[in-house]
Write a protein that holds these residues in place. Structure first.
Motif, PDB file in Angstrom:
ATOM      1  N   ALA A  77       0.836  -1.206   0.000  1.00 11.30           N
ATOM      2  CA  ALA A  77       0.000   0.000   0.000  1.00 11.30           C
ATOM      3  C   ALA A  77       0.868   1.252   0.000  1.00 11.30           C
ATOM      4  CB  ALA A  77      -0.930  -0.011   1.214  1.00 11.30           C
ATOM      5  N   LEU A  78       1.988   1.196   0.737  1.00  9.29           N
ATOM      6  CA  LEU A  78       2.895   2.342   0.754  1.00  9.29           C
ATOM      7  C   LEU A  78       3.490   2.589  -0.631  1.00  9.29           C
ATOM      8  CD1 LEU A  78       4.473   4.539   2.175  1.00  9.29           C
ATOM      9  CD2 LEU A  78       6.117   2.806   2.934  1.00  9.29           C
ATOM     10  N   GLU A  79       3.864   1.538  -1.306  1.00 10.89           N
ATOM     11  CA  GLU A  79       4.405   1.691  -2.645  1.00 10.89           C
ATOM     12  C   GLU A  79       3.350   2.232  -3.609  1.00 10.89           C
ATOM     13  OE1 GLU A  79       7.559   1.468  -3.787  1.00 10.89           O
ATOM     14  OE2 GLU A  79       7.914   1.403  -1.614  1.00 10.89           O
ATOM     15  N   ALA A  80       2.093   1.848  -3.397  1.00 15.24           N
ATOM     16  CA  ALA A  80       1.010   2.359  -4.247  1.00 15.24           C
ATOM     17  C   ALA A  80       0.864   3.867  -4.061  1.00 15.24           C
ATOM     18  CB  ALA A  80      -0.294   1.642  -3.906  1.00 15.24           C
ATOM     19  N   VAL A  81       0.994   4.335  -2.813  1.00 21.04           N
ATOM     20  CA  VAL A  81       0.922   5.777  -2.545  1.00 21.04           C
ATOM     21  C   VAL A  81       2.081   6.491  -3.227  1.00 21.04           C
ATOM     22  CG1 VAL A  81       1.066   7.541  -0.762  1.00 21.04           C
ATOM     23  CG2 VAL A  81      -0.342   5.509  -0.388  1.00 21.04           C
ATOM     24  N   ARG A  82       3.261   5.957  -3.072  1.00 19.97           N
ATOM     25  CA  ARG A  82       4.432   6.589  -3.701  1.00 19.97           C
ATOM     26  C   ARG A  82       4.260   6.655  -5.221  1.00 19.97           C
ATOM     27  NH1 ARG A  82       8.608   7.347  -0.155  1.00 19.97           N
ATOM     28  NH2 ARG A  82       8.710   6.001   1.702  1.00 19.97           N
ATOM     29  N   GLY A  83       3.727   5.592  -5.795  1.00 20.36           N
ATOM     30  CA  GLY A  83       3.522   5.571  -7.241  1.00 20.36           C
ATOM     31  C   GLY A  83       2.520   6.612  -7.696  1.00 20.36           C
ATOM     32  N   ALA A  84       1.450   6.781  -6.915  1.00 19.99           N
ATOM     33  CA  ALA A  84       0.437   7.783  -7.260  1.00 19.99           C
ATOM     34  C   ALA A  84       1.021   9.184  -7.203  1.00 19.99           C
ATOM     35  CB  ALA A  84      -0.750   7.650  -6.303  1.00 19.99           C
ATOM     36  N   VAL A  85       1.838   9.440  -6.180  1.00 22.45           N
ATOM     37  CA  VAL A  85       2.464  10.756  -6.033  1.00 22.45           C
ATOM     38  C   VAL A  85       3.455  10.992  -7.179  1.00 22.45           C
ATOM     39  CG1 VAL A  85       3.996  12.154  -4.599  1.00 22.45           C
ATOM     40  CG2 VAL A  85       2.128  10.854  -3.548  1.00 22.45           C
ATOM     41  N   ASP A  86       4.281   9.988  -7.481  1.00 27.24           N
ATOM     42  CA  ASP A  86       5.275  10.136  -8.561  1.00 27.24           C
ATOM     43  C   ASP A  86       4.624  10.421  -9.907  1.00 27.24           C
ATOM     44  OD1 ASP A  86       7.325   9.723  -6.799  1.00 27.24           O
ATOM     45  OD2 ASP A  86       7.593   7.595  -7.283  1.00 27.24           O
ATOM     46  N   SER A  87       3.420   9.901 -10.118  1.00 25.07           N
ATOM     47  CA  SER A  87       2.755  10.095 -11.409  1.00 25.07           C
ATOM     48  C   SER A  87       2.350  11.543 -11.657  1.00 25.07           C
ATOM     49  CB  SER A  87       1.504   9.197 -11.489  1.00 25.07           C
ATOM     50  OG  SER A  87       0.474   9.665 -10.621  1.00 25.07           O
ATOM     51  N   LEU A  88       2.378  12.373 -10.602  1.00 30.17           N
ATOM     52  CA  LEU A  88       1.949  13.770 -10.736  1.00 30.17           C
ATOM     53  C   LEU A  88       3.108  14.756 -10.696  1.00 30.17           C
ATOM     54  CD1 LEU A  88      -1.117  13.672  -8.301  1.00 30.17           C
ATOM     55  CD2 LEU A  88      -1.179  13.591 -10.798  1.00 30.17           C
ATOM     56  N   LYS A  89       4.317  14.279 -10.490  1.00 34.09           N
ATOM     57  CA  LYS A  89       5.432  15.197 -10.247  1.00 34.09           C
ATOM     58  C   LYS A  89       5.829  16.011 -11.468  1.00 34.09           C
ATOM     59  CE  LYS A  89       7.472  13.168  -6.141  1.00 34.09           C
ATOM     60  NZ  LYS A  89       8.662  12.560  -5.506  1.00 34.09           N
ATOM     61  N   SER A  90       5.373  15.620 -12.637  1.00 32.63           N
ATOM     62  CA  SER A  90       5.674  16.414 -13.835  1.00 32.63           C
ATOM     63  C   SER A  90       4.769  17.638 -13.958  1.00 32.63           C
ATOM     64  CB  SER A  90       5.534  15.550 -15.096  1.00 32.63           C
ATOM     65  OG  SER A  90       4.185  15.083 -15.226  1.00 32.63           O
ATOM     66  N   ARG A  91       3.734  17.705 -13.140  1.00 30.49           N
ATOM     67  CA  ARG A  91       2.798  18.835 -13.194  1.00 30.49           C
ATOM     68  C   ARG A  91       3.286  19.972 -12.304  1.00 30.49           C
ATOM     69  NH1 ARG A  91      -3.457  16.918 -13.075  1.00 30.49           N
ATOM     70  NH2 ARG A  91      -3.566  19.177 -12.676  1.00 30.49           N
ATOM     71  N   SER A  92       3.038  21.202 -12.743  1.00 30.13           N
ATOM     72  CA  SER A  92       3.504  22.372 -11.991  1.00 30.13           C
ATOM     73  C   SER A  92       2.420  22.983 -11.109  1.00 30.13           C
ATOM     74  CB  SER A  92       4.016  23.435 -12.965  1.00 30.13           C
ATOM     75  OG  SER A  92       2.962  23.847 -13.852  1.00 30.13           O
ATOM     76  N   ASP A  93       1.190  22.468 -11.208  1.00 35.93           N
ATOM     77  CA  ASP A  93       0.075  23.100 -10.503  1.00 35.93           C
ATOM     78  C   ASP A  93      -0.423  22.295  -9.301  1.00 35.93           C
ATOM     79  OD1 ASP A  93      -0.954  20.993 -11.921  1.00 35.93           O
ATOM     80  OD2 ASP A  93      -2.685  22.091 -12.723  1.00 35.93           O
ATOM     81  N   VAL A  94       0.321  21.263  -8.899  1.00 41.70           N
ATOM     82  CA  VAL A  94      -0.185  20.388  -7.832  1.00 41.70           C
ATOM     83  C   VAL A  94       0.560  20.571  -6.510  1.00 41.70           C
ATOM     84  CG1 VAL A  94      -1.083  18.656  -9.401  1.00 41.70           C
ATOM     85  CG2 VAL A  94       1.300  18.496  -8.629  1.00 41.70           C
ATOM     86  N   GLY A  95       1.361  21.607  -6.395  1.00 41.33           N
ATOM     87  CA  GLY A  95       2.063  21.853  -5.142  1.00 41.33           C
ATOM     88  C   GLY A  95       3.312  21.005  -5.006  1.00 41.33           C
ATOM     89  N   SER A  96       3.846  20.971  -3.802  1.00 39.88           N
ATOM     90  CA  SER A  96       5.132  20.318  -3.567  1.00 39.88           C
ATOM     91  C   SER A  96       5.064  18.799  -3.585  1.00 39.88           C
ATOM     92  CB  SER A  96       5.689  20.762  -2.212  1.00 39.88           C
ATOM     93  OG  SER A  96       4.891  20.228  -1.150  1.00 39.88           O
TER      94      SER A  96
END
Length: 319
Positions: A77-96
């Motif tokens: 489950a922890l890896e699933a969370v990390r994967g979801a977060v990593d999938s958004l890191k290319s966006r500039s409008d989602v915060g840190s």
């Protein structure tokens, strides 16, 4: 059982994208903290929630984040969370998308919110204390024991504070009090503890009426001195007749909203004794003149008014 708590910091725009990514990854237990949602609600004139109390802002804070809770022994489950977060890191409008980790035990969940609620002074005479807090010694104040988890009004909102401040100034020993829109019963209970002889609390919510009665008992008020009823005095003549008192009440209070106060204007006049006082609160700035005019038309004289930010309260006297 222990849980891993993960706070993922984002932006108002990023909340939806982050939540969708987490759900897609199989993480369904989400808690969103977004102060902008509260601001938007306050700006919405058609919102059905009349008051946003200070406690909401204390709990919400300034940061926007999504919290997830995972079984501490579930690395997948922890890896699933990390994967979801990593999938958004290319966006500039989602915060840190910064992730902060903590541990929460099952037994902590039920009581962790209590740290936000401490004894609170109101006006010159009153102190409101949750039951799990020790009443401060030698304050010289009248203490009201009131727990927020089942209350419809805790004294933290400006409208309630204004009403209580006027109540402590204008109540007289032996007063008979009727509180319309009683909520938790805080106004009528305060009246009793400040010297009223008896009080009737009325609310349109059956749960609120029950709560006000329970809170009165917690504060040592005898059942024979305190009545709590459910109903709408603007439409239920039987209820108005039931709560009416020979000679009228010497003090009537109502901390509601302008439209309801106006609808109750004739009921106020019917319930109050000659020379009695009427305390109204919950009036926003742009409705104040309208409410005051309705009271004037029915023979009420304005004695004092107070305001705090956008909210107003006033004391009237019937001649």
């Amino acid at each position: 059982m222990e849980w891993t708590e993960i706070k993922i910091y984002t932006s108002h725009v990023g909340v939806e994208a982050l939540s969708d990514a987490l759900i897609a990854a199989g993480i369904t237990g989400l808690m969103i903290n977004d102060p902008e949602d509260i601001r938007e609600f306050e700006r919405n004139k058609n919102a059905s929630w009349d008051y946003i109390g200070e406690e909401v802002w204390e709990l919400c804070g300034k940061d926007t984040f999504v919290t997830v809770y995972l079984d501490k022994d579930d690395p997948a489950a922890l890896e699933a969370v990390r994967g979801a977060v990593d999938s958004l890191k290319s966006r500039s409008d989602v915060g840190s998308l910064e992730m902060k980790f903590g541990t929460v035990a099952d037994e902590d969940w039920a009581n962790s919110w209590k740290r936000f609620w401490k004894p609170m002074e109101i006006g010159e005479k009153l102190l409101i204390t949750p039951s799990w807090e020790e009443v401060p010694c030698d304050t010289g104040r009248v203490n009201i024991t009131l727990d927020p988890e089942n209350s419809f009004g805790t004294g933290r909102h400006h409208t309630t504070r204004l009403c209580l401040e006027l109540l402590e100034k204008y109540i007289e020993p032996g007063d008979s009090v009727c509180d319309l829109g009683a909520g938790s019963g805080i106004i009528s209970i305060a009246a009793m503890l400040l010297g009223a002889e008896c009080a009737t609390a009325v609310d349109i919510s059956a749960d609120a009426a029950k709560t006000s009665h329970e809170n009165a008992r917690k504060n040592g008020i005898p059942d024979e001195k305190y009545t709590a009823l459910c109903g709408d005095v603007t439409t239920d003549r039987t209820l108005v007749e039931k709560i009416s008192r020979d000679g009228g009440y010497t003090l009537v209070t109502a901390n509601i909203v302008a439209d309801v106060l106006i609808a109750m204007a004739d009921v106020f006049k019917e319930l109050i004794a000659p020379g009695g006082r009427l305390i109204l609160s919950g009036i926003i700035d742009n409705r104040k003149d309208e409410v005051f005019e309705e009271m004037k038309v029915r023979g009420f004289e304005l004695i004092e008014e107070r305001g705090c930010e956008m909210w107003n309260a006033a004391v009237f006297k019937i001649m």
